[in-house]
Structures are given as structure tokens and as C-alpha cells.
Design an enzyme around this catalytic site. Structure first.
Site, PDB file in Angstrom:
ATOM      1  N   ARG A  84       9.548  -2.983  -2.020  1.00 31.46           N
ATOM      2  CA  ARG A  84       9.016  -3.909  -1.030  1.00 31.46           C
ATOM      3  C   ARG A  84       9.907  -5.138  -0.848  1.00 31.46           C
ATOM      4  O   ARG A  84      10.024  -5.669   0.240  1.00 31.46           O
ATOM      5  CB  ARG A  84       7.588  -4.301  -1.389  1.00 31.46           C
ATOM      6  CG  ARG A  84       6.574  -3.252  -0.964  1.00 31.46           C
ATOM      7  CD  ARG A  84       5.177  -3.828  -0.993  1.00 31.46           C
ATOM      8  NE  ARG A  84       4.738  -4.016  -2.367  1.00 31.46           N
ATOM      9  CZ  ARG A  84       4.064  -3.098  -3.056  1.00 31.46           C
ATOM     10  NH1 ARG A  84       3.734  -1.970  -2.499  1.00 31.46           N
ATOM     11  NH2 ARG A  84       3.708  -3.323  -4.296  1.00 31.46           N
ATOM     12  N   HIS A 128      -4.302 -14.008   7.946  1.00 29.63           N
ATOM     13  CA  HIS A 128      -3.661 -15.328   7.955  1.00 29.63           C
ATOM     14  C   HIS A 128      -2.192 -15.118   7.606  1.00 29.63           C
ATOM     15  O   HIS A 128      -1.897 -14.476   6.596  1.00 29.63           O
ATOM     16  CB  HIS A 128      -4.344 -16.219   6.919  1.00 29.63           C
ATOM     17  CG  HIS A 128      -3.901 -17.656   6.970  1.00 29.63           C
ATOM     18  ND1 HIS A 128      -2.589 -18.038   6.816  1.00 29.63           N
ATOM     19  CD2 HIS A 128      -4.604 -18.797   7.175  1.00 29.63           C
ATOM     20  CE1 HIS A 128      -2.497 -19.355   6.909  1.00 29.63           C
ATOM     21  NE2 HIS A 128      -3.716 -19.840   7.136  1.00 29.63           N
ATOM     22  N   THR A 152     -11.191  -5.581  -2.188  1.00 27.61           N
ATOM     23  CA  THR A 152     -11.154  -6.818  -2.968  1.00 27.61           C
ATOM     24  C   THR A 152     -12.273  -6.761  -3.998  1.00 27.61           C
ATOM     25  O   THR A 152     -13.383  -6.318  -3.683  1.00 27.61           O
ATOM     26  CB  THR A 152     -11.369  -8.029  -2.041  1.00 27.61           C
ATOM     27  OG1 THR A 152     -10.328  -8.046  -1.071  1.00 27.61           O
ATOM     28  CG2 THR A 152     -11.378  -9.336  -2.809  1.00 27.61           C
ATOM     29  N   ALA A 163     -13.489  -6.257   4.449  1.00 23.67           N
ATOM     30  CA  ALA A 163     -13.897  -6.746   5.764  1.00 23.67           C
ATOM     31  C   ALA A 163     -13.641  -5.668   6.806  1.00 23.67           C
ATOM     32  O   ALA A 163     -12.767  -4.817   6.636  1.00 23.67           O
ATOM     33  CB  ALA A 163     -13.109  -8.008   6.126  1.00 23.67           C
ATOM     34  N   TYR A 183      -0.857  -9.751  10.220  1.00 23.52           N
ATOM     35  CA  TYR A 183      -2.278  -9.420  10.087  1.00 23.52           C
ATOM     36  C   TYR A 183      -2.990 -10.478   9.244  1.00 23.52           C
ATOM     37  O   TYR A 183      -2.432 -10.957   8.253  1.00 23.52           O
ATOM     38  CB  TYR A 183      -2.372  -8.054   9.416  1.00 23.52           C
ATOM     39  CG  TYR A 183      -3.755  -7.567   9.074  1.00 23.52           C
ATOM     40  CD1 TYR A 183      -4.680  -7.304  10.073  1.00 23.52           C
ATOM     41  CD2 TYR A 183      -4.126  -7.342   7.760  1.00 23.52           C
ATOM     42  CE1 TYR A 183      -5.942  -6.833   9.760  1.00 23.52           C
ATOM     43  CE2 TYR A 183      -5.384  -6.864   7.434  1.00 23.52           C
ATOM     44  CZ  TYR A 183      -6.292  -6.620   8.441  1.00 23.52           C
ATOM     45  OH  TYR A 183      -7.533  -6.164   8.131  1.00 23.52           O
ATOM     46  N   ALA A 191      -8.742 -12.905   5.124  1.00 21.81           N
ATOM     47  CA  ALA A 191      -9.726 -12.008   4.514  1.00 21.81           C
ATOM     48  C   ALA A 191     -10.709 -12.816   3.664  1.00 21.81           C
ATOM     49  O   ALA A 191     -11.900 -12.481   3.574  1.00 21.81           O
ATOM     50  CB  ALA A 191      -9.017 -10.965   3.669  1.00 21.81           C
ATOM     51  N   TYR A 201      10.962  -6.721   2.691  1.00 19.93           N
ATOM     52  CA  TYR A 201      10.669  -8.086   3.123  1.00 19.93           C
ATOM     53  C   TYR A 201      11.946  -8.812   3.563  1.00 19.93           C
ATOM     54  O   TYR A 201      11.932  -9.578   4.531  1.00 19.93           O
ATOM     55  CB  TYR A 201       9.972  -8.876   2.006  1.00 19.93           C
ATOM     56  CG  TYR A 201       8.704  -8.240   1.514  1.00 19.93           C
ATOM     57  CD1 TYR A 201       7.952  -7.402   2.327  1.00 19.93           C
ATOM     58  CD2 TYR A 201       8.246  -8.461   0.220  1.00 19.93           C
ATOM     59  CE1 TYR A 201       6.797  -6.800   1.875  1.00 19.93           C
ATOM     60  CE2 TYR A 201       7.089  -7.864  -0.243  1.00 19.93           C
ATOM     61  CZ  TYR A 201       6.375  -7.032   0.590  1.00 19.93           C
ATOM     62  OH  TYR A 201       5.234  -6.440   0.130  1.00 19.93           O
ATOM     63  N   GLN A 213      -6.340  -6.842  -3.570  1.00 23.88           N
ATOM     64  CA  GLN A 213      -5.443  -5.683  -3.597  1.00 23.88           C
ATOM     65  C   GLN A 213      -5.592  -4.866  -4.875  1.00 23.88           C
ATOM     66  O   GLN A 213      -4.609  -4.396  -5.447  1.00 23.88           O
ATOM     67  CB  GLN A 213      -3.985  -6.121  -3.370  1.00 23.88           C
ATOM     68  CG  GLN A 213      -3.811  -6.861  -2.047  1.00 23.88           C
ATOM     69  CD  GLN A 213      -2.386  -7.268  -1.719  1.00 23.88           C
ATOM     70  OE1 GLN A 213      -2.035  -7.425  -0.565  1.00 23.88           O
ATOM     71  NE2 GLN A 213      -1.556  -7.443  -2.702  1.00 23.88           N
ATOM     72  N   VAL A 234      -1.158 -16.237   3.918  1.00 24.25           N
ATOM     73  CA  VAL A 234      -1.952 -15.859   2.747  1.00 24.25           C
ATOM     74  C   VAL A 234      -1.604 -14.432   2.333  1.00 24.25           C
ATOM     75  O   VAL A 234      -1.816 -13.491   3.105  1.00 24.25           O
ATOM     76  CB  VAL A 234      -3.466 -15.975   3.057  1.00 24.25           C
ATOM     77  CG1 VAL A 234      -4.283 -15.539   1.839  1.00 24.25           C
ATOM     78  CG2 VAL A 234      -3.828 -17.403   3.440  1.00 24.25           C
TER      79      VAL A 234
END
Lengths: 112, 257
Positions: free
Chosen positions: B65, B93, B233, B205, B91, B123, B69, B165, B96
Site C-alpha cells: 500500500r 472525510h 468497526t 455505516a 471517500y 464514518a 499511496y 478496520q 481521517v
């Protein structure tokens, strides 16, 4: 004449993008879905509120798989196995130079 | 022409949580790059800006990852350096649990460009609303689940604990899900602080403009076999009341007149 059904994904995207349609939907969910030619099976899933069922039905329209979306680096992300670095020194906590000012309550009313 | 960068978030529920200022930034930018979590989100963003570029293509199965990034940051900054006003859309905020957004802002500013991040519905915001929890009542501890396991933390059982996560616990590559044994490690860690009958909530959510949040109530002792996804979560409500500090309570009392 057969009615052209609106795909579930199209309807959800329009709900998210058209405030008037969304407002109308919140007032009359079944009426709006009927008018917008949402398939009865899709209507049932939407009305159930079950997002797992919604996701499963959307998979029939989208070939892209749901993937584990992580957009954050974590400690040891570049290492395998992960290595966690211990800080060499404890973090410094700054002390305020002066104590905080505490406001006295207004005594003007008492004086009168 | 001096380029600029505006980083915005979509909110969690498709479309209905996009703020007016984020929408304006998205529609007015010269170049738009986006990272939506679900295929439907990506399609909606392409509807708003058909000329937008998805950053999703930088992910690849088995790819680290960190490399992904870095490539995202470069893709965002390249048009800024060419003098364009760029909007990067993430996606939820954008600040965050999102590394490339902060890095892109930092580097753009460092190179002398205007760079701004606009707040969005996260979230966590959805969680507080959906579960009816006010973090101000007991205080709130919020950690990414893997980071929580890899760093020594002092957990306060009198405050709300949120672990994000849990479905990709210890997973360092894109596209893989965690296995049950890793979730068991997290449970073992939590059982050093809480009893097995401690309430736990698995929360997710709704990412759609319709649909209910998932809130499955269980106990830590039963958590091991729970079905989790990357979006799951773990919420652990406070176990006990926080101890009162009588000394400071006394010092905060107004002086007697």
C-alpha cells in the site's frame, strides 16, 4: 408493453445526485420507486434497509469486486513482518509559563 | 498560472453527504482525481465529473500500500505543478484514515502551492448518530485496529473505545481480508482489559443514500467468529464510571463569599 426497468445502481446514483428526487423519495418511497420503474425485487431490498442485501444485488450489476479499501499507512507498513519503533525519548510535555486566568463571576448585580 | 490543490471528501452515504463547498470545489476544478470505496461511488463521481480520473487503478492485488499511496500523491501533484486547479476527492472525510491526502497537501504547500483540505462527514460522525453515542459523555479512544495491536496502549475502560478496520487486521497488501486468527489476537488483547461478557458492537455505516447501518451487538467473548469486512468497526462501550478526582473537583469549586 413491457416497462423498461431502471437498474438498481442507476436509481441509487440518481437518489444521491438529485436532491428533489431524494426529497420526494423520503416522502413516498414506494410511489417514487413505482414511477421510476425500479424492479419489484430491488424495491423489496431497498425497503428492507439491509445494506448487505443491497450490496449483493449491486454485485449483479457491477463486475468490479468489493475490495478491502485501506487508505492509511500503519506502523511498520513498509516492513514484513511489521516492525514497531519504540520512541527513544518520552514525548516532551510543555508546561504553561503562567497559570490560566480564572474569570471571577460578575458581581455587579450584587452591588446594586 | 499557479496551480492549487483542494482535497475534499464525499461523506459516507453516496451523494447525500457531499457538502455544498466540496461540491463546488469538485465542479469548478480544472482537474479532478478521486478515490471512491465502492464501484457505485466511483460511478457517481464519474457522473458528476465525466473527465475525472480514478485513483483506484493504483491498487493492485498483492501490491504494497505504501507504494500505491506514493503513486497516488504523485498523480495528484502532477497537474498542480502544471498550473491546474486540482480537486482530489476521497471517500468519507479526506483527512481521517487517509494518508495520501495529508501527504499531497504537505508536499503541495512545501512546493509553494495553495493547498486546502475541506472537512466532510466521516464514518465516526455516522457512528455517533447511528448508535446514539455522545463521545463527550465518557470520552472516546479511537484507533486503527492494526495500529492498536502493534503499539502498546493504555486502554481506559471508563471511556468509549472504537477500533477501525478490524476486517483487514494485520493485512499489509491490497485486496486481502484478515483471517479469523488475527481477530482472535485482538480479542485476546481486549480481554486483558475487559471481561468476556463485555458488550461489543460491530458497526458499519450505510454507503448508500438508502439503507440502515449495521449494528450487531455481541460480547468480546463471542467476537472471534464474527463476520467482518474492511468496513467493519468494533465499538466497545464504557465498562465503568470514571473515578472522580476529589482534589481537582475541590479546586474547581467557586470560592465561597
Amino acid at each position: 408493453m413491457a416497462t423498461m426497468r431502471q437498474p438498481l445502481g442507476d436509481f441509487l446514483v440518481r437518489l444521491g445526485d438529485e436532491p428533489e428526487l431524494f426529497e420526494e423519495y423520503t416522502r413516498d418511497r414506494e410511489g417514487v420507486m413505482e414511477r421510476e420503474a425500479v424492479a419489484p425485487a430491488d424495491r423489496e431490498v431497498i425497503l428492507s434497509g439491509d445494506i448487505r442485501a443491497l450490496r449483493a444485488r449491486l454485485r449483479r450489476e457491477y463486475s468490479e469486486p468489493d475490495e478491502a479499501m485501506v487508505v492509511m499507512e500503519r506502523p511498520g507498513e513498509e516492513e514484513e513482518p511489521p516492525t514497531v519503533m519504540e520512541p527513544e525519548e518520552p514525548p516532551t510535555v510543555m508546561e504553561p509559563e503562567e497559570p490560566p486566568v480564572v474569570m471571577e463571576p460578575d458581581k455587579g448585580a450584587e452591588a446594586e | 498560472m499557479a496551480g492549487s490543490l483542494t482535497v475534499v471528501g464525499t461523506g459516507i452515504r453516496l451523494g447525500v453527504q457531499l457538502t455544498p463547498e466540496a461540491r463546488t470545489a469538485l465542479l469548478r476544478a480544472d482537474r479532478v482525481l478521486h478515490l471512491g470505496a465502492e464501484p457505485l461511488m466511483r460511478r457517481w463521481l464519474s457522473t458528476l465529473r465525466p473527465d475525472a480520473t480514478s485513483l483506484h487503478g493504483f491498487y493492485a492485488p498483492g501490491k504494497r500500500r505504501g507504494e500505491t499511496y506514493r503513486e497516488m500523491v504523485e498523480a495528484i501533484l502532477a497537474p498542480v505543478r502544471q498550473g491546474y486547479h486540482v480537486c482530489a476527492v476521497f471517500y468519507g472525510h479526506p483527512g481521517v484514515f487517509v494518508s495520501p491526502s495529508h501527504e499531497a497537501i504537505r508536499r503541495a504547500r512545501s512546493d509553494g502551492y495553495d493547498a486546502t483540505m475541506l472537512p466532510a462527514v466521516s464514518a465516526e460522525d455516522c457512528l455517533f448518530a447511528d448508535l446514539g453515542i455522545d463521545p463527550g459523555v465518557t470520552g472516546c479512544q479511537s484507533y486503527e485496529a492494526t495500529s492498536f495491536l502493534l503499539t502498546k496502549r493504555t486502554v481506559d475502560p471508563a471511556a468509549l473505545l472504537i477500533l477501525w478496520q478490524v476486517g483487514v487486521l494485520g493485512e499489509w497488501h491490497h485486496g486481502r481480508r484478515t483471517d479469523a486468527s488475527r481477530l482472535a489476537l485482538l480479542v485476546d488483547r481486549l480481554l486483558t482489559v475487559y471481561p468476556a461478557d463485555q458488550e461489543a458492537i460491530l458497526y458499519e455505516a450505510s454507503p448508500y443514500p438508502v439503507g440502515d447501518a449495521i449494528a450487531e451487538r455481541t460480547t468480546l467473548g463471542r467476537l472471534g467468529g464474527a463476520p467482518v469486512t474492511a468496513a467493519t468497526t468494533l465499538v466497545v462501550p464504557p465498562r465503568e464510571h470514571a473515578q472522580s478526582d476529589a482534589t481537582l473537583r475541590g479546586r474547581l469549586q467557586p470560592p465561597r463569599t
